[in-house]
Design an enzyme around this catalytic site. Sequence first.
Site, PDB file in Angstrom:
ATOM      1  N   ASP A  21      -6.215  -5.382  -4.569  1.00  0.00           N
ATOM      2  CA  ASP A  21      -6.041  -3.978  -4.203  1.00  0.00           C
ATOM      3  C   ASP A  21      -4.741  -3.403  -4.753  1.00  0.00           C
ATOM      4  O   ASP A  21      -4.630  -2.200  -5.008  1.00  0.00           O
ATOM      5  CB  ASP A  21      -6.008  -3.801  -2.683  1.00  0.00           C
ATOM      6  CG  ASP A  21      -7.004  -4.639  -1.909  1.00  0.00           C
ATOM      7  OD1 ASP A  21      -7.272  -5.778  -2.319  1.00  0.00           O
ATOM      8  OD2 ASP A  21      -7.480  -4.169  -0.863  1.00  0.00           O
ATOM      9  N   ASP A  49       0.797  -1.225   0.000  1.00  0.00           N
ATOM     10  CA  ASP A  49       0.000   0.000   0.000  1.00  0.00           C
ATOM     11  C   ASP A  49       0.830   1.275   0.000  1.00  0.00           C
ATOM     12  O   ASP A  49       0.299   2.362   0.264  1.00  0.00           O
ATOM     13  CB  ASP A  49      -0.939   0.005   1.207  1.00  0.00           C
ATOM     14  CG  ASP A  49      -2.110  -0.940   1.023  1.00  0.00           C
ATOM     15  OD1 ASP A  49      -2.673  -0.974  -0.081  1.00  0.00           O
ATOM     16  OD2 ASP A  49      -2.454  -1.658   1.981  1.00  0.00           O
TER      17      ASP A  49
END
Length: 376
Positions: free
Chosen positions: A161, A100
């Site tokens: 993601d 991330d």
Amino acid sequence: MSEPFDAALARATRAVQTCAHEFGTDFPGDCTLAGRYRHRPGAAGLPDGANLGWTTGFRTGMLWLCAQVTGQERFADAASADVASFAARLRDGVELDTHDLGFLYSLSCVNAWLLTRDAAARQVGLAAADRLLTRVVEPAGIIQAWGSLDDPAQRGRAIVDSLMNLPLLYWASQTSGDPRYAHAATRHARQLRDHIVRADGTTYHTFFWDPGTGAPLRGATHQGHDDASCWARGQAWAIYGFALAHRHSGEQLFWETSKRCADAFWVRLPSDRVPYWDLVFTDGSSQPRDSSAGAIAACGLLELAIASPDARSKAEALVTSLIDHCAAPAGSDALLLHGVYNLPGGEGIDEATLWGDYFYLEALTRLTHPACVLPW
């Protein structure tokens, strides 16, 4: 058609200002608690409100968007203060063992470079891209999602993601002239295209590769209903992420994959077009909705609309449903209600989320201010 979007954008920017006033240089938590944001819980010796976790970049991203659509310097000043925090976080190695890094550093430092030509922020963004490159697992060529690279439970696992974190690598190649970053991003996206997307256009949340041989092993879920279902937010990440991979790489198969994922998402929506948290649920279900999945998907559809006019009408329909059913009332410090963080984990159920707020604001910005700069 733009009038309701303009009104919703005005209300959203006021909510961002309310939240910024409440928290100052501290960061709110991942999601609201009983409808209001609280200070992010401290950890690793850091106090409440510290720059921790994977979602803090969304707050900074909202500030940069508001700076553009309102022209008010207070938003840019607040965003710039956040950038210093992200620089310190990278320097101190705070919770960086994650894919991330794109959510964290594209929304903060890349935005700062693109919008203000902050040379120090550019260097931090490049350093974050270098850190992300260290997460490539050979010979599979995938970017490991979580944990240290020698963690036997996590090694060889990628998640859908991660597609949204690839623009950090593409930007790093563009700004530095070094093709290594873009090569790693495209290789990872190809692996997800070939294995995390099912034949019917739905997606697994996570997929495992053998870290020794690179052989694909199995799909699984982490936050969805079960391994065979389709977690709504993951499907939305796929729509937007593959569309962005197409823009940066030029590979037509990424655009086609994004379109397939969008079609699969659209036909599984309930009649009011606010997705349930997993697309296995539809009209008549008592399961919670996840408005954040609708906001992300709308942004992905607006990216597809560059070459597919019907995608824009679908994006407008999604955003209209979010305005009608999920927009937070005036005076709230949140933007978009009725999101879900992690239902199997019991986290953030029927709450606002930082990423839901951000992508709702981004969708409204794309619809009303198409010339605005985005970090993707």
